[in-house]
Motif scaffolding. Structure first.
Motif, PDB file in Angstrom:
ATOM      1  N   TRP A  14       0.809  -1.223   0.000  1.00 31.01           N
ATOM      2  CA  TRP A  14       0.000   0.000   0.000  1.00 31.01           C
ATOM      3  C   TRP A  14       0.840   1.270   0.000  1.00 31.01           C
ATOM      4  O   TRP A  14       0.327   2.353  -0.145  1.00 31.01           O
ATOM      5  CB  TRP A  14      -0.982   0.034   1.172  1.00 31.01           C
ATOM      6  N   ASN A  15       2.146   1.115   0.142  1.00 29.85           N
ATOM      7  CA  ASN A  15       3.039   2.275   0.131  1.00 29.85           C
ATOM      8  C   ASN A  15       4.303   1.927  -0.652  1.00 29.85           C
ATOM      9  O   ASN A  15       5.384   1.848  -0.080  1.00 29.85           O
ATOM     10  CB  ASN A  15       3.374   2.677   1.571  1.00 29.85           C
ATOM     11  N   PRO A  16       4.157   1.698  -1.977  1.00 30.44           N
ATOM     12  CA  PRO A  16       5.327   1.233  -2.728  1.00 30.44           C
ATOM     13  C   PRO A  16       6.443   2.276  -2.827  1.00 30.44           C
ATOM     14  O   PRO A  16       7.607   1.910  -2.750  1.00 30.44           O
ATOM     15  CB  PRO A  16       4.764   0.880  -4.102  1.00 30.44           C
ATOM     16  N   GLY A  17       6.112   3.525  -3.045  1.00 27.52           N
ATOM     17  CA  GLY A  17       7.148   4.552  -3.112  1.00 27.52           C
ATOM     18  C   GLY A  17       7.892   4.622  -4.430  1.00 27.52           C
ATOM     19  O   GLY A  17       8.939   5.268  -4.508  1.00 27.52           O
ATOM     20  N   PRO A 143       2.700  -2.743  18.093  1.00 29.53           N
ATOM     21  CA  PRO A 143       1.320  -3.191  17.854  1.00 29.53           C
ATOM     22  C   PRO A 143       0.609  -2.382  16.768  1.00 29.53           C
ATOM     23  O   PRO A 143      -0.223  -2.923  16.031  1.00 29.53           O
ATOM     24  CB  PRO A 143       0.626  -2.995  19.210  1.00 29.53           C
ATOM     25  N   VAL A 144       0.937  -1.108  16.635  1.00 30.62           N
ATOM     26  CA  VAL A 144       0.320  -0.267  15.607  1.00 30.62           C
ATOM     27  C   VAL A 144       0.722  -0.772  14.222  1.00 30.62           C
ATOM     28  O   VAL A 144      -0.104  -0.852  13.309  1.00 30.62           O
ATOM     29  CB  VAL A 144       0.711   1.217  15.807  1.00 30.62           C
ATOM     30  N   TYR A 145       1.992  -1.125  14.066  1.00 32.77           N
ATOM     31  CA  TYR A 145       2.494  -1.666  12.796  1.00 32.77           C
ATOM     32  C   TYR A 145       1.741  -2.941  12.407  1.00 32.77           C
ATOM     33  O   TYR A 145       1.292  -3.093  11.265  1.00 32.77           O
ATOM     34  CB  TYR A 145       3.997  -1.938  12.919  1.00 32.77           C
ATOM     35  N   VAL A 146       1.591  -3.860  13.354  1.00 32.61           N
ATOM     36  CA  VAL A 146       0.937  -5.142  13.052  1.00 32.61           C
ATOM     37  C   VAL A 146      -0.546  -4.926  12.752  1.00 32.61           C
ATOM     38  O   VAL A 146      -1.073  -5.470  11.773  1.00 32.61           O
ATOM     39  CB  VAL A 146       1.150  -6.151  14.203  1.00 32.61           C
ATOM     40  N   ALA A 147      -1.224  -4.125  13.565  1.00 39.86           N
ATOM     41  CA  ALA A 147      -2.652  -3.863  13.351  1.00 39.86           C
ATOM     42  C   ALA A 147      -2.869  -3.148  12.017  1.00 39.86           C
ATOM     43  O   ALA A 147      -3.807  -3.481  11.276  1.00 39.86           O
ATOM     44  CB  ALA A 147      -3.211  -3.037  14.503  1.00 39.86           C
ATOM     45  N   ASN A 148      -2.013  -2.192  11.688  1.00 38.76           N
ATOM     46  CA  ASN A 148      -2.114  -1.470  10.428  1.00 38.76           C
ATOM     47  C   ASN A 148      -1.929  -2.424   9.250  1.00 38.76           C
ATOM     48  O   ASN A 148      -2.635  -2.328   8.243  1.00 38.76           O
ATOM     49  CB  ASN A 148      -1.074  -0.349  10.393  1.00 38.76           C
ATOM     50  N   THR A 149      -1.002  -3.349   9.387  1.00 40.46           N
ATOM     51  CA  THR A 149      -0.774  -4.335   8.326  1.00 40.46           C
ATOM     52  C   THR A 149      -2.026  -5.169   8.105  1.00 40.46           C
ATOM     53  O   THR A 149      -2.475  -5.348   6.969  1.00 40.46           O
ATOM     54  CB  THR A 149       0.418  -5.247   8.682  1.00 40.46           C
ATOM     55  N   VAL A 150      -2.613  -5.678   9.193  1.00 40.45           N
ATOM     56  CA  VAL A 150      -3.820  -6.498   9.070  1.00 40.45           C
ATOM     57  C   VAL A 150      -4.968  -5.686   8.474  1.00 40.45           C
ATOM     58  O   VAL A 150      -5.701  -6.177   7.605  1.00 40.45           O
ATOM     59  CB  VAL A 150      -4.209  -7.121  10.426  1.00 40.45           C
ATOM     60  N   ARG A 154      -6.841  -6.637   4.984  1.00 34.90           N
ATOM     61  CA  ARG A 154      -8.296  -6.826   4.908  1.00 34.90           C
ATOM     62  C   ARG A 154      -8.914  -5.944   3.826  1.00 34.90           C
ATOM     63  O   ARG A 154      -9.791  -6.391   3.091  1.00 34.90           O
ATOM     64  CB  ARG A 154      -8.949  -6.516   6.253  1.00 34.90           C
ATOM     65  N   GLU A 155      -8.457  -4.685   3.748  1.00 36.94           N
ATOM     66  CA  GLU A 155      -8.976  -3.774   2.726  1.00 36.94           C
ATOM     67  C   GLU A 155      -8.746  -4.325   1.327  1.00 36.94           C
ATOM     68  O   GLU A 155      -9.539  -4.076   0.418  1.00 36.94           O
ATOM     69  CB  GLU A 155      -8.297  -2.405   2.836  1.00 36.94           C
TER      70      GLU A 155
END
Length: 182
Positions: A14-17, A143-150, A154-155
């Motif tokens: 989602w953030n290839p850059g 935890p923010v990194y892992v939750a953001n990844t999930v 999902r999106e």
């Protein structure tokens, strides 16, 4: 090489850059998405490392393939090497992917180096949740990194059951619901 492809399985999805002509979901065989890299900088410290994603041997991984214009190949490789090879815990490989439309392409992919000091190996869901829940690095709480990844997975309609189980366990540790953790 008449085409240049890059495979993303974590934040690269989602953030290839980098510029790309095509973005399509794909499957990489022989590797799985795993919280197997001890993060000593971005999501933890050497004293209290966090865990970040790597591609480890075994299984398969759904992710995203990006077709990069050949005119941008060198610049994109330079960018990816600067982004992914900071501590050299990843190895750059050219691996076959099966695109969702059935095509088979070879893509630049970054897999974990099992011989590197930051390789965390296989951990259980509860071990991963405990480690992640206690770690904070320069880029913020683990935890923010892992939750953001999930949430991003999902999106995109990609379900990583193991990673989702880690988020559920972190939510239990924090005393919140899974949706609150996301």
């Amino acid at each position: 090489m008449d085409e240049f492809w890059v495979f993303g399985y974590g934040s690269l999805m989602w953030n290839p850059g980098f510029p790309f002509e095509e973005r399509i979901q794909a499957r990489l065989m022989g590797y799985r998405r795993s919280l197997c890299v001890r993060s000593w900088v971005h999501r933890g410290t050497e004293e209290r490392p966090g865990l970040v994603l790597g591609l480890d041997r075994g299984g398969s991984c759904r992710g995203v393939a990006f077709k990069v214009p050949l005119s941008d190949q060198d610049e994109t490789l330079d960018y990816l090497r600067e982004r992914e090879l900071v501590t050299h815990v990843y190895l750059e490989r050219l691996l076959p992917l099966k695109l969702d439309d059935g095509r088979i392409v070879k893509a630049v992919t970054y897999v974990v180096d099992r011989a590197h000091a930051q390789y965390g190996g296989a951990v259980t869901v509860s071990e991963a949740a405990r480690i992640v829940n206690a770690a904070v690095g320069q880029s913020g709480p683990n935890p923010v990194y892992v939750a953001n990844t999930v949430a991003h997975l999902r999106e995109m309609g990609i379900h990583d059951h193991w990673l989702e189980s880690v988020v559920a366990e972190i939510a239990k540790l924090e005393g919140v619901g899974v949706e609150e953790a996301l």
